[in-house]
Design a protein around this motif. Structure first.
Motif: not given
Length: 102
Positions: A20-21, A23-25, A27-28, A31, A72, A75
């Motif tokens: 998850l970390s 994936d968020q990194r 996507r961030e 963006y 977005n 995931r």
């Protein structure tokens, strides 16, 4: 006499996704790159001559929507088979047999 016990079977999860970390990194990061390009479009719209100015303004107005959709887009559930679970047959127990016919 060789040992007849079977070695324990090793299971590997090959379809596991990224954490998850991570994936968020990612996507961030996508963006922030999109918003950086949007900022360049705004600055370019101020500096550029008339025909290019309007193209850069459109880019600056459309990029936030695209950036949010791309950021977005993570995931989702995998369409692959996923993790395979192997169920072993129960072992026979030593001792008295229970009468199940009652």
């Amino acid at each position: 006499m060789p040992d007849r016990r079977a070695d324990p079977e090793v299971h590997r999860i090959t379809d596991a996704g990224v954490s998850l970390s991570q994936d968020q990194r990612g996507r961030e990061s996508r963006y922030l790159w999109s918003m950086g390009i949007r900022t360049v479009c705004f600055i370019g719209a101020v500096i550029a001559p008339s025909p290019w100015r309007w193209l850069l303004v459109v880019g600056a107005l459309v990029l936030p929507y695209i950036a949010v959709v791309i950021a977005n887009a993570g995931r989702e559930r995998s369409t692959s088979g996923g993790v395979e679970v192997v169920v072993h047959q129960p072992r026979r127990m030593l001792g008295r047999r229970r009468d199940t016919s009652l």
